[in-house]
Design an enzyme around this catalytic site. Structure first.
Site, PDB file in Angstrom:
ATOM      1  N   GLY A   1      -5.879  -8.834  -5.572  1.00 46.97           N
ATOM      2  CA  GLY A   1      -6.572  -9.191  -4.342  1.00 46.97           C
ATOM      3  C   GLY A   1      -7.560  -8.102  -3.959  1.00 46.97           C
TER       4      GLY A   1
ATOM      5  N   ASP B   1       1.026  -8.537   1.135  1.00 45.10           N
ATOM      6  CA  ASP B   1       1.726  -7.489   1.870  1.00 45.10           C
ATOM      7  C   ASP B   1       1.913  -7.891   3.333  1.00 45.10           C
ATOM      8  OD1 ASP B   1       2.897  -5.028   2.470  1.00 45.10           O
ATOM      9  OD2 ASP B   1       1.016  -3.921   2.414  1.00 45.10           O
TER      10      ASP B   1
ATOM     11  N   ASN C   1       0.870  -1.180   0.000  1.00 45.36           N
ATOM     12  CA  ASN C   1       0.000   0.000   0.000  1.00 45.36           C
ATOM     13  C   ASN C   1       0.908   1.232   0.000  1.00 45.36           C
ATOM     14  OD1 ASN C   1       0.586   0.770   2.825  1.00 45.36           O
ATOM     15  ND2 ASN C   1      -0.528  -1.117   3.300  1.00 45.36           N
TER      16      ASN C   1
END
Length: 187
Positions: free
Chosen positions: A131, A42, A32
């Site tokens: 995603g 992540d 992000n």
């Protein structure tokens, strides 16, 4: 499971498994813009790399403010088998009219260029923006595979491996790759 295509002297691989276990020179993180970890790939990369990764990411954000979509930065890999993590921010899907394709292409291209700058030959990629960011899979696969092929043919890396979570995802991407490039070398 592994699928391989060869372009010039470089290889594009599809692998089914956990990207955090890759021993590539660098793992690419679908980050992000704040580089603070999160869910999906992540979060998994941050957990596997250990708390030092978050410290390194915070230092980058303190300098640059945030990482814009389509760009990339690099940190050490800390506790990962990979020596480095390349963090890139993919676009959030907003219907296709907000420059999403250009931004997704840029995320892959910027990651490859950064790897080249740091002399990294073997890269492990996730399916960026597929995603929580909601990019339609067929379009994302076409973009990712074509950008990786282009980067390999340009000599930016020797190997780019797309790590896919689960057999369904692997089979889908294998089908997309076969449609673009023909049968893989290991068929």
């Amino acid at each position: 499971m592994t699928t391989r295509w060869t372009f010039a002297d470089a290889h594009l691989l599809l692998l089914e498994g956990d990207i955090t276990r890759s021993d590539a020179d660098a793992v690419v993180n679908a980050a992000n813009s704040g580089l603070l970890g999160g869910g999906g790939v992540d979060g998994a990369i941050h957990r596997a790399a250990g708390p030092e990764l978050l410290v390194a990411c915070r230092e980058i954000i303190a300098r640059i403010g945030s990482l814009p979509a389509g760009q990339a930065v690099i940190t050490p890999g800390f506790r990962l088998a990979a020596r480095h993590v390349i963090h890139t921010v993919g676009p959030v899907w907003r219907g296709g009219g907000q420059g999403e394709e250009i931004t997704l292409r840029s995320a892959y291209a910027a990651s490859l260029a950064l790897a080249r700058q740091h002399g990294l030959a073997r890269l492990a990629f996730p399916a960026v923006s597929c995603g929580a960011y909601g990019y339609p899979l067929e379009q994302a696969a076409r973009i990712a595979l074509s950008e990786l092929r282009q980067g390999l043919q340009a000599g930016l890396a020797r190997e780019a491996a797309l790590w896919l979570h689960g057999r369904t995802a692997y089979d889908f991407w294998r089908g997309q790759g076969t449609a673009l490039f023909g049968p893989p070398a290991n068929d």
